[in-house]
Every structure is written in C-alpha cells, then in structure tokens.
Design a protein around this motif. Structure first.
Motif, mmCIF file in Angstrom:
data_model
loop_
_atom_site.group_PDB
_atom_site.id
_atom_site.type_symbol
_atom_site.label_atom_id
_atom_site.label_comp_id
_atom_site.label_asym_id
_atom_site.label_seq_id
_atom_site.Cartn_x
_atom_site.Cartn_y
_atom_site.Cartn_z
ATOM 1 N N GLU A 75 6.650 -47.664 -5.145
ATOM 2 C CA GLU A 75 5.529 -48.091 -4.303
ATOM 3 C C GLU A 75 5.882 -48.075 -2.818
ATOM 4 N N PHE A 76 7.164 -48.258 -2.501
ATOM 5 C CA PHE A 76 7.554 -48.269 -1.099
ATOM 6 C C PHE A 76 7.506 -46.867 -0.492
ATOM 7 N N ILE A 77 7.845 -45.846 -1.281
ATOM 8 C CA ILE A 77 7.660 -44.477 -0.796
ATOM 9 C C ILE A 77 6.181 -44.211 -0.574
ATOM 10 N N LEU A 78 5.358 -44.659 -1.504
ATOM 11 C CA LEU A 78 3.912 -44.485 -1.360
ATOM 12 C C LEU A 78 3.406 -45.185 -0.098
ATOM 13 N N LEU A 79 3.882 -46.386 0.155
ATOM 14 C CA LEU A 79 3.492 -47.117 1.359
ATOM 15 C C LEU A 79 3.918 -46.353 2.614
ATOM 16 N N SER A 80 5.149 -45.888 2.617
ATOM 17 C CA SER A 80 5.646 -45.091 3.741
ATOM 18 C C SER A 80 4.781 -43.857 3.964
ATOM 19 N N ASP A 81 4.372 -43.233 2.861
ATOM 20 C CA ASP A 81 3.563 -42.016 2.955
ATOM 21 C C ASP A 81 2.196 -42.291 3.573
ATOM 22 N N VAL A 82 1.489 -43.316 3.066
ATOM 23 C CA VAL A 82 0.115 -43.531 3.527
ATOM 24 C C VAL A 82 0.056 -44.105 4.942
ATOM 25 N N LEU A 83 1.166 -44.660 5.423
ATOM 26 C CA LEU A 83 1.226 -45.126 6.805
ATOM 27 C C LEU A 83 1.660 -44.013 7.763
ATOM 28 N N GLY A 84 1.954 -42.844 7.210
ATOM 29 C CA GLY A 84 2.389 -41.742 8.054
ATOM 30 C C GLY A 84 3.838 -41.843 8.471
ATOM 31 N N ALA A 85 4.557 -42.874 7.997
ATOM 32 C CA ALA A 85 5.960 -43.047 8.394
ATOM 33 C C ALA A 85 6.844 -41.951 7.812
ATOM 34 N N SER A 86 6.572 -41.551 6.572
ATOM 35 C CA SER A 86 7.356 -40.468 5.968
ATOM 36 C C SER A 86 7.197 -39.189 6.775
ATOM 37 N N MET A 87 5.950 -38.862 7.114
ATOM 38 C CA MET A 87 5.693 -37.626 7.843
ATOM 39 C C MET A 87 6.246 -37.684 9.261
ATOM 40 N N GLN A 88 6.200 -38.856 9.888
ATOM 41 C CA GLN A 88 6.751 -38.973 11.241
ATOM 42 C C GLN A 88 8.271 -38.814 11.227
ATOM 43 N N THR A 89 8.924 -39.387 10.216
ATOM 44 C CA THR A 89 10.377 -39.235 10.102
ATOM 45 C C THR A 89 10.750 -37.767 9.931
ATOM 46 N N ILE A 90 9.968 -37.064 9.112
ATOM 47 C CA ILE A 90 10.208 -35.637 8.918
ATOM 48 C C ILE A 90 9.976 -34.869 10.220
ATOM 49 N N THR A 91 8.906 -35.217 10.934
ATOM 50 C CA THR A 91 8.587 -34.535 12.191
ATOM 51 C C THR A 91 9.703 -34.720 13.213
ATOM 52 N N VAL A 92 10.257 -35.923 13.301
ATOM 53 C CA VAL A 92 11.334 -36.210 14.243
ATOM 54 C C VAL A 92 12.608 -35.448 13.878
ATOM 55 N N ASN A 93 12.886 -35.343 12.585
ATOM 56 C CA ASN A 93 14.171 -34.784 12.134
ATOM 57 C C ASN A 93 14.138 -33.298 11.823
ATOM 58 N N HIS A 94 12.952 -32.695 11.770
ATOM 59 C CA HIS A 94 12.837 -31.272 11.443
ATOM 60 C C HIS A 94 12.075 -30.575 12.562
ATOM 61 N N GLN A 95 12.691 -30.500 13.718
ATOM 62 C CA GLN A 95 12.066 -29.798 14.823
ATOM 63 C C GLN A 95 11.991 -28.311 14.500
ATOM 64 N N ALA A 96 10.915 -27.686 14.962
ATOM 65 C CA ALA A 96 10.687 -26.273 14.653
ATOM 66 C C ALA A 96 11.863 -25.429 15.126
ATOM 67 N N TYR A 97 12.340 -24.566 14.248
ATOM 68 C CA TYR A 97 13.436 -23.662 14.601
ATOM 69 C C TYR A 97 13.077 -22.262 14.125
ATOM 70 N N GLY A 98 12.838 -21.369 15.076
ATOM 71 C CA GLY A 98 12.516 -19.999 14.711
ATOM 72 C C GLY A 98 11.347 -19.947 13.752
ATOM 73 N N ASP A 99 11.508 -19.142 12.712
ATOM 74 C CA ASP A 99 10.441 -19.019 11.719
ATOM 75 C C ASP A 99 10.758 -19.783 10.443
ATOM 76 N N ALA A 100 11.631 -20.792 10.551
ATOM 77 C CA ALA A 100 11.969 -21.600 9.378
ATOM 78 C C ALA A 100 10.706 -22.250 8.807
ATOM 79 N N THR A 101 10.607 -22.293 7.490
ATOM 80 C CA THR A 101 9.469 -22.923 6.829
ATOM 81 C C THR A 101 9.427 -24.405 7.176
ATOM 82 N N GLU A 102 8.236 -24.904 7.466
ATOM 83 C CA GLU A 102 8.096 -26.303 7.859
ATOM 84 C C GLU A 102 8.247 -27.237 6.659
ATOM 85 N N ALA A 103 8.794 -28.399 6.956
ATOM 86 C CA ALA A 103 8.991 -29.423 5.927
ATOM 87 C C ALA A 103 7.792 -30.347 5.872
ATOM 88 N N THR A 104 7.642 -31.014 4.727
ATOM 89 C CA THR A 104 6.649 -32.079 4.605
ATOM 90 C C THR A 104 7.183 -33.117 3.623
#
Length: 304
Positions: A75-104
């Motif tokens: 449930e805590f992963i679900l909470l993190s997901d619906v608050l956008g915290a999971s996606m924000q953490t990914i956005t901060v840690n997976h900066q765009a590099y070349g044509d690398a496939t984006e993470a989610t």
C-alpha cells in the motif's frame, strides 16, 4: 493571544532544534536526508496550520496502510504512486540521456522469479485477454545490440487484475526472456486494457475523498537489464487510450505511447500461430543508457 512575530520565532526555533539533533549522525547523506525531511515537514505543518486532530488522522491513515500491506500488496508503494512521489523520484534520478528509453514507475505488482519463456514464447499463462505480439530490439546508447539482455515483463489481464490479486496462487501475464545475439526479442502477451489501482483500502479511500479516479491507462510493464548499462524500469502505453492524460500514478510519457495495431481475425501471425479471433501487435525498441563513469542505480545488473 501570542504576538505573531514571537509565535513564528518559537516555531522556527523548534525546527532548528530538531535539525541540530541529527548533527552527530555519522552518515553525511543520512544527516542531509533527515534535516531536509524535518524542514519540509515542519514547513508543511506551519503552512497549512495542521491541527492535532488532522495529524492524528494522518497517523491513523499510515497505520492502516501498514496493516493492509503484505507479501502480495504494498500500500505504501501505491500511496507513493498516486501522490506522484514515485514518478518525481524517477524524474530526478533518470535525466534524459541521448535516445535512452525513458523510465517510469515500477508499480506494486512486480514479482521476482517469473517464468522464463523462449523468444517468441507466451507470457500470458492462460490470462484472459486478446493475444498481443510484442517485438523489438535492445541496444545501448552507442547503438550496440545487447545480446542476452534480460527482459522481464508483467501486466494485468483483460479483467484488470494481476495474477497476485487472485487467491489461487496462479502465475499469469508475467515472464522473462533474453534477447538474441542481435539484441532482438519477441513474445506473446495480452493486449493491455485500462484498470483501477487497488482502491479497497486506505489509498482508495483517499482517492475517493479527493474526487480522483483510481484508473490507470492501459500498459505493459518492462524491466530490462544488461551488464554495463543502467537497468530500465518502464511501461509502454496504448496509443488512443482515453486515460493517457489522467493516469492516476502520473506514469505516462509521450515517448512510451505506442501503436498497438489490431489485426482482423484470420490474419497470419509473425510466428505462424493460429489465433482464434483478433490479435494485436506492437514494436518497442529499447535503448539502455550506457554506464560511462561510476556505478549508478541498477548498473551492472542483469545478463552478461
């Protein structure tokens, strides 16, 4: 009534006192994390004028999240997901590099030790849904094919449920395979369909209370890894899905929206399989970020 300036000074003094309590922490990063957490948490409490009753309700909510969490539900992963915290953490840690496939987002339904299927195999395991042929290549950001790349995939069935949400210990709509010597891969799955995140618990109650939908856009999960590259956790989404702009965990990226082309009944399949009815196909070429210096999250894991 307290003087507003004096009241503000009292609040700020408490913040600094709590932050200083971590000064002796021997781990500099942990000290930084705790100081930042305290400052932001206290700033939130002060900004909204949080009441003691509301804080008690928040603690009760988190307690209920813990009670409903087990080996099959997080449930805590679900909470993190619906608050956008999971996606924000990914956005901060997976900066765009070349044509690398984006993470989610990973989501709460990944399971270690999924069945291995051969190239062209079927991960559905009897899960209900329209058959879907998935194919593509795995390369690094230098364009080199990644032979033997490990590709782990999982998804919900057409009824909107993952195998772990059933009570019969089934394993379905998940599996793993390895890219061939040219980095190519292919497998059968089921065509993704929209579904709600689990909303029978505290997070579902939060969504309902705030007028938010629990629905996720149709998607197929991937985790792809190869030595010398950063591990990728991502999805692909179905072009034309009406939920792309309102995915409840904010996981959609435009680059991950793909055309799942529906094929009429009787259309020949890439591997000669006979399909009773319609089926779909999608191409997803995956580019893993090459690790250039240092060990980054997920680097070095997976197949050789």
């Amino acid at each position: 009534m307290n003087n507003p300036i004096e009241q503000r000074a009292r609040e700020e003094e408490l913040v600094e006192r709590v932050v200083r309590s971590f000064d002796a922490c021997p781990d500099p990063r942990l000290r930084q994390l705790m100081a930042g957490l305290v400052r932001h948490l206290h700033a939130y409490i002060r900004e909204v004028g949080l009441t003691e009753q509301e804080w008690g309700q928040a603690i009760d909510f988190l307690t209920r999240c813990g009670h409903i969490t087990d080996e099959k539900r997080q449930e805590f992963i679900l909470l993190s997901d619906v608050l956008g915290a999971s996606m924000q953490t990914i956005t901060v840690n997976h900066q765009a590099y070349g044509d690398a496939t984006e993470a989610t987002v990973l989501g709460p339904f990944f399971v270690e030790g999924s069945p291995e299927v051969p190239l062209g195999g079927d991960i559905s395991g009897g899960a209900p849904g329209e058959p879907c042929w998935v194919e593509g290549t795995v390369t690094d950001t230098d364009g080199k094919p990644l032979a033997g790349a490990l590709i782990e995939v999982w998804e919900a069935d057409e009824d909107g449920r993952y195998d772990v949400q059933y009570d019969d210990d089934r394993t379905a709509a998940r599996g793993h395979l390895y890219a061939d010597d040219q980095g190519r891969y292919s497998f059968w799955a089921v065509t993704p369909t929209p579904y709600p995140v689990p909303h029978d618990g505290p997070v579902g109650q939060l969504l309902a209370a705030t007028g938010r939908s629990p629905m996720r856009a149709s998607h197929l999960h991937f985790m792809v890894s190869h030595r010398g590259c950063r591990r990728l956790i991502t999805h692909i989404f179905v072009r034309g899905d009406e939920l792309l702009d309102s995915d409840t965990v904010f996981g959609v990226r435009e680059s991950l929206v793909k055309g799942f082309e529906r094929q009429p009944a009787g259309t020949s399949t890439p591997d000669g399989r006979v399909v009773d009815g319609t089926w779909s196909k999608v191409q997803f070429d995956i580019v893993l970020e090459t690790v250039r210096s240092g060990l980054r999250d997920g680097a070095g894991s997976g197949a050789s």
